[in-house]
Motif scaffolding. Structure first.
Motif, mmCIF file in Angstrom:
data_model
loop_
_atom_site.group_PDB
_atom_site.id
_atom_site.type_symbol
_atom_site.label_atom_id
_atom_site.label_comp_id
_atom_site.label_asym_id
_atom_site.label_seq_id
_atom_site.Cartn_x
_atom_site.Cartn_y
_atom_site.Cartn_z
ATOM 1 N N VAL A 1 2.345 8.503 3.700
ATOM 2 C CA VAL A 1 3.308 7.421 3.446
ATOM 3 C C VAL A 1 4.540 7.594 4.342
ATOM 4 N N ILE A 2 5.021 8.841 4.421
ATOM 5 C CA ILE A 2 6.231 9.119 5.210
ATOM 6 C C ILE A 2 6.008 8.740 6.676
ATOM 7 N N SER A 3 4.845 9.109 7.213
ATOM 8 C CA SER A 3 4.640 8.781 8.639
ATOM 9 C C SER A 3 4.317 7.306 8.873
ATOM 10 N N GLY B 1 9.192 -0.501 2.403
ATOM 11 C CA GLY B 1 8.609 0.677 3.041
ATOM 12 C C GLY B 1 9.539 1.883 2.952
ATOM 13 N N ASP B 2 10.834 1.663 3.187
ATOM 14 C CA ASP B 2 11.818 2.750 3.079
ATOM 15 C C ASP B 2 11.826 3.350 1.670
ATOM 16 N N LEU B 3 11.741 2.477 0.674
ATOM 17 C CA LEU B 3 11.783 2.943 -0.717
ATOM 18 C C LEU B 3 10.515 3.726 -1.054
ATOM 19 N N GLY B 4 9.366 3.282 -0.508
ATOM 20 C CA GLY B 4 8.134 4.042 -0.672
ATOM 21 C C GLY B 4 8.252 5.408 -0.009
ATOM 22 N N LYS B 5 8.808 5.415 1.187
ATOM 23 C CA LYS B 5 8.986 6.669 1.924
ATOM 24 C C LYS B 5 9.909 7.626 1.159
ATOM 25 N N GLU C 1 3.288 -0.608 -11.476
ATOM 26 C CA GLU C 1 2.336 -1.730 -11.587
ATOM 27 C C GLU C 1 3.072 -3.071 -11.670
ATOM 28 N N LEU C 2 4.133 -3.096 -12.487
ATOM 29 C CA LEU C 2 4.910 -4.337 -12.631
ATOM 30 C C LEU C 2 5.529 -4.750 -11.296
ATOM 31 N N ALA C 3 6.165 -3.776 -10.620
ATOM 32 C CA ALA C 3 6.871 -4.095 -9.372
ATOM 33 C C ALA C 3 5.878 -4.520 -8.286
ATOM 34 N N LEU C 4 4.723 -3.829 -8.244
ATOM 35 C CA LEU C 4 3.746 -4.151 -7.201
ATOM 36 C C LEU C 4 3.039 -5.473 -7.481
ATOM 37 N N GLN D 1 0.825 -1.203 0.000
ATOM 38 C CA GLN D 1 0.000 0.000 0.000
ATOM 39 C C GLN D 1 0.866 1.263 0.000
ATOM 40 N N MET D 2 1.904 1.263 0.831
ATOM 41 C CA MET D 2 2.792 2.434 0.911
ATOM 42 C C MET D 2 3.442 2.721 -0.438
ATOM 43 N N ALA D 3 3.939 1.650 -1.078
ATOM 44 C CA ALA D 3 4.622 1.831 -2.361
ATOM 45 C C ALA D 3 3.636 2.346 -3.418
ATOM 46 N N ALA D 4 2.419 1.778 -3.425
ATOM 47 C CA ALA D 4 1.408 2.216 -4.396
ATOM 48 C C ALA D 4 1.026 3.670 -4.142
ATOM 49 N N ASP D 5 0.804 4.010 -2.870
ATOM 50 C CA ASP D 5 0.420 5.382 -2.525
ATOM 51 C C ASP D 5 1.522 6.378 -2.877
#
Lengths: 236, 236
Positions: free
Chosen positions: B50-52, B99-103, B130-133, B30-34
Motif C-alpha cells: 500500500v505504501i509503495s 490514497g494518502d490516508l490509506g498509506k 466497510e461503511l466508508a468504502l 483498493q489501497m484503503a481496503a488493503d
C-alpha cells in the motif's frame, strides 16, 4: 479602445482573485493562531469565535472558485494566466483546509479544558504552532512576490515542523502512560498537534502551487509528505 | 470535416479524463481496503505494498491535472464541459488524499502489530472501513452515471460513518484507560479510525463535485463537515 477596456476588466478579475486569496490567507492564519491560543488558555469564547469564523472562509473559497471558473469561461486564458487562475483555486482550497484544522482544534478546547494543558505541553504546542504559522505567513508573502526561489526554499523547510511534532507526540504518549486521567485530554491534544502539523503541510502545498504558477514546472525533488510518528512506539 | 475531427479528439480528451478518474478511484478504494486488512491481520508485506502504491496515485493525479489544464487551454470549453474538466481536477485531488490516508494507515501497521489489535476493536475498524468504502464505491458508480439525485443521497449518508467513528473513538479511549500498555497501539488505531472517517468525507466531497458537474449548482443544505468526537471526554 474596446480591447484595452476588456483587458482592464480582465486584469481586475485577476487582481480580485489575488486580493481575495491574500484576505483568505490572513484569516486562515488568524484562525489557526487563535485556536491554539484558545487551547493553551482554555478560552472557550475565543474557541467559539474560531468555530463560527470558519463559515466565512468556506464562503470565500466558494466565491474564489466560482469567480475563477467564470473568468476562465469568459476570458479563455492560456499559459501563464491559466496557471495563475488554476493556482488560485488550489490555494483557496488549501486555505479552506487550514481553516477547518483551526476549527477542529478550537472544538477540542472544551474537552481539554476540564483537565487543563500541562505547562510543558502548552509550550510545545505553542512552539509547533509558531513554526507552522511562520511557514504559512512566509508562503503568503511569497504569494504576493511570486518568487519561485523562495517558494522552493519554504517547501524544503517542512522537516523542522515534523521533528517538533514527533517530539510532542512522544511527550503526549508519555503523559498518558504516567496517569490514565490524562488520556482523554492528551488524545485531543494529539489530534490538535496533528492538525497543526497538517497546517505546515498545506503551507508546503501552497509553496508548490506558487512554484508551478510562476515557472510552469513542478519543484525539484521529493518532499516528505508524511510525519514520522506513524511507526513510533513508546514503552510504558 | 475538420470541425468533426476536432470534436472527436476533444471527446477523446474528455473520455481520457473520465477513464483515468475511474482507474484512480478503483486504485484508491483498493489501497484503503488493503490498509485496513493489513492492520487487522498484522500483515506487514501488504502494508508495504500500500505504501509503495501511493506513488502511482500521486502520479495519476498529476497526470489528470496536467491533461485537464492542457485541455482547457487547447479547447477553451465553457459551461458543462468546463465544469466537467474542473470537476476532474477536484475529484482527482480527493482520490489522491484517499490514497494518502490509506498509506498513513498502512504505515501504522508495524507500530500496532507489536501488541496486536483486540478482536472487538478489529471488528469495529472493519465495520467503519466497510461503511466508508461502500460510500466511496457508490460515489464512483455515480461518477459514471452522473446522477445528481444519487449524488445528493450519498452526501446525506455520511452521518452513519460519523456515528460508527464516534463509538470506536470511545471504545479506544476505554481500552487505553484499562491498561497503559494499550496506549501506543490504541493511539495509532485512533489515527487509523480518523483516517477511515476522512475517507468518508472525501467520498462526500466527490458526491458534491458530481452534483455540481451535473447541475451547475451546489447541493442543498449544510452537510456535517466534522465528526462528533472533538468534544468527547471519557472518564477513567
Amino acid at each position: 479602445m474596446t480591447q484595452s477596456h476588456i483587458m482592464t476588466a480582465y486584469d481586475e478579475e485577476l487582481r480580485f482573485l489575488s486580493r481575495r486569496i491574500a484576505e483568505m490567507g490572513g484569516m486562515a492564519e488568524q484562525m489557526a493562531a487563535d485556536a491554539v491560543r484558545a487551547l493553551v488558555n482554555a478560552d472557550a469564547a475565543l474557541a467559539q469565535r474560531v468555530i463560527s469564523d470558519d463559515a466565512i472562509l468556506d464562503a470565500a473559497e466558494r466565491e474564489i472558485t466560482d469567480k475563477a471558473i467564470l473568468t476562465i469561461a469568459r476570458r479563455q486564458p492560456v499559459a501563464n494566466d491559466l496557471r495563475e487562475i488554476m493556482g488560485s483555486i488550489r490555494i483557496a482550497s488549501d486555505l479552506e483546509r487550514v481553516g477547518d484544522l483551526g476549527k477542529n482544534t478550537a472544538k477540542r478546547v472544551i474537552a481539554v479544558q476540564q483537565s487543563g494543558v500541562p505547562r510543558a505541553l502548552a509550550r510545545g504546542m505553542e512552539h509547533l504552532s509558531e513554526l507552522a504559522l511562520a511557514q504559512l505567513k512566509d508562503v503568503l508573502d511569497v504569494y504576493t512576490t511570486r518568487s519561485a526561489e523562495k517558494a522552493q526554499s519554504i517547501r524544503d523547510r517542512d522537516e523542522e515542523i515534523d521533528a517538533m511534532y514527533t517530539s510532542l507526540f512522544r511527550e503526549l504518549l508519555t503523559y498518558m502512560m504516567e496517569d490514565p486521567r490524562n488520556i482523554t485530554s492528551c488524545t485531543h491534544l494529539l489530534f490538535c498537534a496533528k492538525n497543526i502539523e497538517r497546517i505546515g503541510d498545506h503551507a508546503t502545498n501552497i509553496a508548490e502551487t506558487i512554484y508551478y504558477m510562476t515557472t510552469g514546472t513542478q519543484p525539484d525533488g521529493e518532499r516528505p509528505k508524511d510525519d514520522n510518528t506513524a511507526t513510533m512506539t513508546v514503552q510504558g
